[in-house]
Scaffold this motif. Structure first.
Motif, PDB file in Angstrom:
ATOM      1  N   ALA A  84       0.853  -1.188   0.000  1.00 58.63           N
ATOM      2  CA  ALA A  84       0.000   0.000   0.000  1.00 58.63           C
ATOM      3  C   ALA A  84       0.886   1.234   0.000  1.00 58.63           C
ATOM      4  CB  ALA A  84      -0.912   0.012   1.232  1.00 58.63           C
ATOM      5  N   THR A  85       0.405   2.296  -0.629  1.00 56.01           N
ATOM      6  CA  THR A  85       1.082   3.589  -0.562  1.00 56.01           C
ATOM      7  C   THR A  85       0.072   4.651  -0.175  1.00 56.01           C
ATOM      8  OG1 THR A  85       0.729   4.155  -2.901  1.00 56.01           O
ATOM      9  CG2 THR A  85       2.745   2.931  -2.350  1.00 56.01           C
ATOM     10  N   VAL A 101       1.363  -1.431  -6.912  1.00 56.57           N
ATOM     11  CA  VAL A 101       0.661  -1.189  -5.655  1.00 56.57           C
ATOM     12  C   VAL A 101      -0.647  -1.978  -5.612  1.00 56.57           C
ATOM     13  CG1 VAL A 101      -0.636   0.827  -6.455  1.00 56.57           C
ATOM     14  CG2 VAL A 101      -0.003   0.634  -4.046  1.00 56.57           C
ATOM     15  N   ASP A 102      -1.005  -2.467  -4.443  1.00 53.78           N
ATOM     16  CA  ASP A 102      -2.280  -3.160  -4.251  1.00 53.78           C
ATOM     17  C   ASP A 102      -3.343  -2.233  -3.687  1.00 53.78           C
ATOM     18  OD1 ASP A 102      -1.509  -6.056  -4.862  1.00 53.78           O
ATOM     19  OD2 ASP A 102      -0.011  -5.538  -3.346  1.00 53.78           O
ATOM     20  N   LEU A 103      -2.933  -1.283  -2.841  1.00 58.70           N
ATOM     21  CA  LEU A 103      -3.876  -0.369  -2.201  1.00 58.70           C
ATOM     22  C   LEU A 103      -3.321   1.045  -2.253  1.00 58.70           C
ATOM     23  CD1 LEU A 103      -4.717  -2.441   1.022  1.00 58.70           C
ATOM     24  CD2 LEU A 103      -6.133  -2.233  -1.026  1.00 58.70           C
ATOM     25  N   VAL A 104      -4.109   1.977  -2.791  1.00 56.76           N
ATOM     26  CA  VAL A 104      -3.715   3.391  -2.813  1.00 56.76           C
ATOM     27  C   VAL A 104      -4.997   4.216  -2.904  1.00 56.76           C
ATOM     28  CG1 VAL A 104      -3.456   3.406  -5.346  1.00 56.76           C
ATOM     29  CG2 VAL A 104      -2.274   5.121  -3.961  1.00 56.76           C
ATOM     30  N   GLU A 112      -5.354   9.375   6.224  1.00 56.50           N
ATOM     31  CA  GLU A 112      -6.790   9.220   6.436  1.00 56.50           C
ATOM     32  C   GLU A 112      -7.465   8.612   5.210  1.00 56.50           C
ATOM     33  OE1 GLU A 112      -5.434  12.383   9.293  1.00 56.50           O
ATOM     34  OE2 GLU A 112      -5.009  11.867   7.202  1.00 56.50           O
ATOM     35  N   ALA A 113      -7.031   9.035   4.018  1.00 51.85           N
ATOM     36  CA  ALA A 113      -7.625   8.500   2.791  1.00 51.85           C
ATOM     37  C   ALA A 113      -7.274   7.028   2.609  1.00 51.85           C
ATOM     38  CB  ALA A 113      -7.155   9.325   1.590  1.00 51.85           C
ATOM     39  N   LEU A 114      -6.055   6.660   2.942  1.00 52.24           N
ATOM     40  CA  LEU A 114      -5.674   5.248   2.864  1.00 52.24           C
ATOM     41  C   LEU A 114      -6.499   4.429   3.842  1.00 52.24           C
ATOM     42  CD1 LEU A 114      -3.788   3.032   1.749  1.00 52.24           C
ATOM     43  CD2 LEU A 114      -2.168   3.631   3.562  1.00 52.24           C
ATOM     44  N   GLU A 119     -10.666  -2.246   2.262  1.00 49.22           N
ATOM     45  CA  GLU A 119      -9.775  -3.377   2.558  1.00 49.22           C
ATOM     46  C   GLU A 119      -9.075  -3.239   3.903  1.00 49.22           C
ATOM     47  OE1 GLU A 119      -9.888  -2.924  -1.951  1.00 49.22           O
ATOM     48  OE2 GLU A 119      -9.888  -1.621  -0.175  1.00 49.22           O
ATOM     49  N   LEU A 120      -9.038  -2.038   4.460  1.00 50.52           N
ATOM     50  CA  LEU A 120      -8.341  -1.820   5.733  1.00 50.52           C
ATOM     51  C   LEU A 120      -9.302  -1.629   6.913  1.00 50.52           C
ATOM     52  CD1 LEU A 120      -5.406   0.529   4.636  1.00 50.52           C
ATOM     53  CD2 LEU A 120      -5.492  -1.966   4.734  1.00 50.52           C
TER      54      LEU A 120
END
Length: 247
Positions: A84-85, A101-104, A112-114, A119-120
């Motif tokens: 993730a980034t 990347v898998d999550l961005v 906060e946006a991540l 998924e989180l």
């Protein structure tokens, strides 16, 4: 306009190219210097057990460049460890190392946006490692802990305030010389004020700012900047350039 860009050395090129292509003049003054982490052994130890982590988070381009380079010198990236980034530029930086990347986040590029990604939401029993610089906010770690994750930090670089060239600062802060300053972090803004020194801070606070978030805007007010900062939609070069048009 004559625009001061404060990104670290080696990271301002694309933004400066965009600013100049739009017909403005760009002046570079890094207000954060990036140095290697003082303890490389922590990163080496994490790299040895990287397959034990479900998710690795890179908080910045610097974290990607200074973390991944050392990891991949030591081993291949394990397939089961997702990446993730916090921002799109960090996600793009992964491609230079043959990774994706898998999550961005899609729009706002911050912790906060991540954390808002579906998924989180439930992190129960998951192991997370965060690659970052020294210090910084704790919201990412604290929230993941609250959601049930086991979280490890690895500091892969240090951010320090550069030594100011007093003659150059005097030139930059002459009345009317700069039309705008771009700021991409609270630390960059605080360092710029430090670099200006007591003799230059009055002139500095009269120059309009473009910032990438409300946190920087609030800090600018506390530091005495006279103009309300123009807040870019997010940290991308495109958003900063659009904000410059509103100065």
């Amino acid at each position: 306009m004559r625009v001061l860009v404060t990104r670290p050395a080696g990271q301002a090129g694309r933004l400066c190219d965009r600013i100049e292509a739009a017909g403005h003049e760009c002046v570079r003054l890094p207000t954060i210097e990036i140095q290697p982490a003082p303890d490389p052994y922590r990163l080496e130890a994490i790299a040895d057990t990287l397959e034990d982590y479900d998710l690795a988070v890179f908080v910045s381009v610097n974290a990607v460049q200074m973390g991944l380079e050392r990891i991949l010198d030591q081993r291949d990236w394990p397939e089961q460890t997702l990446i993730a980034t916090v921002g799109a530029r960090s996600a793009e930086a992964l491609t230079a190392y043959g990774l994706s990347v898998d999550l961005v986040p899609e729009h706002q590029f911050n912790s906060e946006a991540l954390l808002a990604l579906e998924e989180l939401e439930d992190m129960s029993g998951r192991n997370v490692v965060i690659f970052r610089g020294n210090g910084g906010r704790e919201v990412l770690r604290d929230t993941l802990l609250e959601r049930g994750a086991d979280v490890a930090y690895v500091e892969v670089y240090r951010r320090v305030c550069p030594t100011a060239d007093s003659a150059r600062m005097h030139q930059l802060l002459q009345p009317g010389y700069l039309d705008c300053i771009t700021i991409t972090s609270n630390e960059a803004l605080q360092n710029l004020v430090t670099m200006a020194g007591s003799e230059g801070q009055a002139a500095l606070t009269q120059i309009p700012l473009v910032v990438i978030g409300e946190r920087q805007a609030r800090l600018a007010v506390r530091l005495g900047f006279e103009h309300a900062p123009v807040v870019a939609e997010h940290a991308s070069d495109t958003a900063i350039l659009a904000a410059l048009a509103r100065v």
